[in-house]
Enzyme design. Sequence first.
Site, PDB file in Angstrom:
ATOM      1  N   GLY A   1       0.824  -1.207   0.000  1.00  0.00           N
ATOM      2  CA  GLY A   1       0.000   0.000   0.000  1.00  0.00           C
ATOM      3  C   GLY A   1       0.852   1.246   0.000  1.00  0.00           C
TER       4      GLY A   1
ATOM      5  CG  ASP B   1      -6.476  10.824   4.253  1.00  0.00           C
ATOM      6  OD1 ASP B   1      -7.390  11.023   3.434  1.00  0.00           O
ATOM      7  OD2 ASP B   1      -5.348  10.420   3.924  1.00  0.00           O
TER       8      ASP B   1
END
Length: 813
Positions: free
Chosen positions: A524, A640
Site C-alpha cells: 500500500g 483522512d
Amino acid sequence: MACSRVCLGVLISLILFHKLHASSSLSLSVEKLKEDVIVSSPKPTFTAGFYAVGHNAFCFAIWYTNSPNTLVWIANRDHPVNGKRSTLSLLKSGNLVLTDAAQFQVWSTATATTSKQAHLRLHDNGNLVLLEDSSDNAVLWQSFDFPTDTLLPNQPLRGSTYLVSSRSGSNYSSGFYKLFFDFENVLRLMYQGPRVSSVFWPYAWLQSNNFGNGNGNGRSIFNDSRVVVVDDLGYLVSSDNFTFKTSDYGMILLRRLTLDHDGNVRLYSMKDGENKWSVSGLFRRQPCFIHGICGPNSICSYEPRIGRKCSCSPGYRWFDSEDWSQGCIPSFQLWCNNNTEQKSRFLSLPGVDFYGYDYGLFENHTYQQCVSLCSRLCECKGFQHSTSRSVNGQCYVKTQLLNGHRSPSFTNSFFLRLPYHLHDYDDSPNNNGLVCGRNGVVVKVLERPYVEEKENELVKFILWFAIAFGGIEVVCIFMVWCLLFRKNGMLPREGYVLAAATGFRKFNYSELKHASKGFSEEIGRGGGGTVYKGFLSDARVVAIKRLHEVANQGESEFLAEVSIIGRLNHMNLIGMLGYCAEGKHRLLVYEYMETGSLAQNLSSNSNELDWSKRYNIAAGTARGLAYLHEECLEWILHCDIKPQNILLDSDYKPKVGDFGLSKLLNRNNLNNSSFSRIRGTRGYMAPEWVFNLPITSKVDVYSYGIVLLEMITGRSPTTGVQFTELEAESGHHERLVTWVREKKKKGSEVEPSWVDEIVDPALGSNYVMDEMEILATLALECVKEDREGRPNMSHVAERLQIHEHDLNGLNKD
Ligand SMILES: *[C@@H]1O[C@H](CO)[C@@H](O)[C@H](O)[C@H]1NC(C)=O
Ligand SMILES: *[C@@H]1O[C@H](CO)[C@@H](O)[C@H](O)[C@H]1NC(C)=O
Ligand SMILES: *[C@@H]1O[C@H](CO)[C@@H](O)[C@H](O)[C@H]1NC(C)=O
Ligand SMILES: *[C@@H]1O[C@H](CO)[C@@H](O)[C@H](O)[C@H]1NC(C)=O
Ligand SMILES: *[C@@H]1O[C@H](CO)[C@@H](O)[C@H](O)[C@H]1NC(C)=O
C-alpha cells in the site's frame, strides 16, 4: 560530608555482603534496565523496574508485563532519576530507597526493621510489598497504600489517600485532577489547576441533604469509613453509596480504574492474553462538565450531534493554540477606573454559562441594573442574567470566565463585557476549534544533567580507601558467590526476573529490513509513507509503514507521539505493534490485515463483499471513529477517512488505519499558511477544508458519509465518468452526493424505493431494504454541507448498532 561517604562505602559493602547471607538486601540498577526487574509471582502479570519517562530520565514503576506502557504505580513520578548510577536499594535497616545518580535520595518507604529477613515482593495483583520476614502477614509497606493515578481490582482507595491524574498522555508527573473523599465522606473529583481549583463531580448542586435519595446515584454523607474499591468482576462500591457497574460486568478480566489526564475516571479492561485495553465505563459522559478542560475565557461545547471542542469567547484569542488547557486571553484592553461607569458593551451568548467565580449574586436586578453594576466594577468580565426566580431577575456577576460551557439546555444568556468600540473582534476560524494534528499534547524532552560533585582531598582519600577495602571484599564475595552458584546453580533473587517485556516495542532498522525482505513486497501507499508486508522472527505477519518527510523530528519526540498512538486500543482501530526510529528512518509496525483495504475489496468486482459485510463494515468503522473522537484520551481527528484507510481482517471486520499520523507528518508546516492546513483526499474532503472554516470532528463524519455512499453505490467519488446525468459542480467534488440526493428527491414520489436505483449493481437484489434505507439516509445526513447538521460519530454508531449486538452500560450521567 566525609563521614557520609565513609558510611556509604561501608554500607554498600555491607549490602553486597548481606545479600548473600540473609538475602534481605536487594539493589536494582537503572543501567540494567532490562534485567533488573521484579516480576510478579506466581503469575507474571506485573513487572516492576525502571521505566524511561524522558530522555535519560527514569522512574521506578510497576506496569503490566504484556502492556509495558500502562503504568499502574510510580514511586517518584515528580522526580525522575538519571540514567546513570541510579539504584533502588533495600537497605539492611529495612528502608527501601531510590537514589539518583548515586547521590541524592529521591524517594524511600521510610520503613525500619530489625528483622534480617526483610524482602520485597510483587504480588500478581500488582501490589509491591515490603515484608518483614518470610510470612506474608508482616507487611512493612505496600504500594497499594500509595496509589498514583490507578486503582487495581481489590485495591481500596481510603480516606487518607487519593488518585492524582498524570500531566498528559506522555508526561507521568502529577497532573491537575484528583479523586478523593472530602470531609463530608463523599467521593469527589476535583480540578486543581495552577491558579484555581474546583470540585466538579458529583454535581455541586446536589447538596448533601439531597444525597441518599435511594436512586443509586445519591450519595450518603453518614458513612465515615471512606473507602472505594472495584472488584474483579467490574463492580465499584464506595462507602458513600455510589456504585458503578462496567459494561462488561461479570467477566473475569484484567481491570483497572484510572483517573486520566483529561479529568475523567475510566474503567479499563483487557482479556487475558490480548494486549488491548478497552473502556468499559467512565464517570463523566459529558466532557464539558470536567473543569479546567478548556482553560480560562474559553467555552467548551459538547452535544451528541455536534461533538466537542473548546473555543475562545468573542474578543479573546488562544494563549497557545496547541494547548487548549491554557485557555484564551483578551485581545482588547479594558480601561479601568473604580466607581466610574465605563463604556462597555455586552454581547449576549445564549446557552452559555461560566461556572463559579461569582463576584456576587444580586437579587431583584433588572438587566439594565446588572449592566450598570458590571460596568462600574473593574474586575467584572460579564454576567449571567436570570429571570426565573424573582420579578426583575437576578444577576450573577463574574470576575473570572472559567469552566465555560455551552449547552442547549441552558435557557439563560451570558452577557460578555467588551469595550464599547470593539465590534470587529476576531471570530475567524483560527480562533475556534481544533487544528488537525495539534491535539493539545506538547511533548518536551526532560534532561537530567549528571551532576559531578566537587571532591576534596580528604574525601578522595577516604573514597580510595573505601574502594580498596571494597575491592578486597569483592574478591571474597566473588569466591563465596562461586561456591553458592555451584551449589544452587543460580543466584537467588526476590521474585522472578524476566528480561524482555512483550507488546508495543522498538524495532531495529535492520530487523525490519530483514522482516520485509529488503522492503520488497509493497502492499500500500499513502498517508505519508509506503507499506510493506513483513514477517517477524516470531512468525507474526505484519504491515511495515515507512514514513517519508520526517527528517527534522527527534527520536524522543517521535517516540512520545508514536506511543500515544500505540496506546489507542479499539477493536475497530488498527493495532500498532511498534516503531523504529534510527537516523533518518522512521517506520511503524502494524498488525497485518489479511483481506486488504475496503478500497481493494470494492474495486475487485468479486462478489465477496455482500450486503451484511458491507453493513457491518459501516457500523464497525463508525465505532472506531466514535472512539477516536470521543472516548479515547487524546482528542483525535482522523482527517483522512477513505476506503483505502479502512482495512479488513479475515472475518471482514473493519479496522480504521492511519489515525494520528497527522501528528507525525508535516509537523514543521503547522504554523505556515492555511495551505498546509489542508489534509485529506480529494473526493472525501468536507467543504470546511475548502472554505477555510473551523475543523471539527465533523470533517471525519463527512468523509465517512462519502465512504458509505461508495459502499452502497459501488461508485467512487473520485472518478467522474459514471456521472453523465449531472456534470461537475464548481468548487469541490460532490457529484456522487448530488447524484444520490437527486435520486432520493425524485424517488420519494414514485414507488418502489429510490434506494433500488442507487444500489451497487454488484449486489443484485441481495440486500435488506430497511437496512439499506437506514444507511443511505444516514450517509446523506453525514455529507450535509452545513457541518452542524451532520450527526456525530457516536450517534451514527448508535443508529447502526440497532441491527447489531447492543452495547450498553456507559450512560451513567
Ligand atoms: C444506599 O443505597 C441503597 C440502595 O442502593 C439504599 O437502600 C440505602 O438506603 C442507601 N443508603 C443510604 C445511607 O442512603
Ligand atoms: C459503610 O461503607 C462500608 C463500605 O462500603 C460498608 O461495608 C459499611 O457497611 C457501611 N456502613 C454503614 C453503616 O452503612
Ligand atoms: C479598585 O478598587 C479596589 C478596591 O475597592 C482596589 O483593590 C483596586 O486597586 C482599584 N483599582 C483601581 C484601578 O483603582
Ligand atoms: C425590587 O426592586 C424594585 C426597584 O427596582 C423595588 O421597587 C421593589 O420593592 C423590589 N422588590 C423586592 C422584593 O425587593
Ligand atoms: C512534565 O510536567 C512537569 C510539570 O508540568 C514538568 O515540570 C516536566 O518537565 C514535564 N516532563 C516532561 C518530560 O515533559
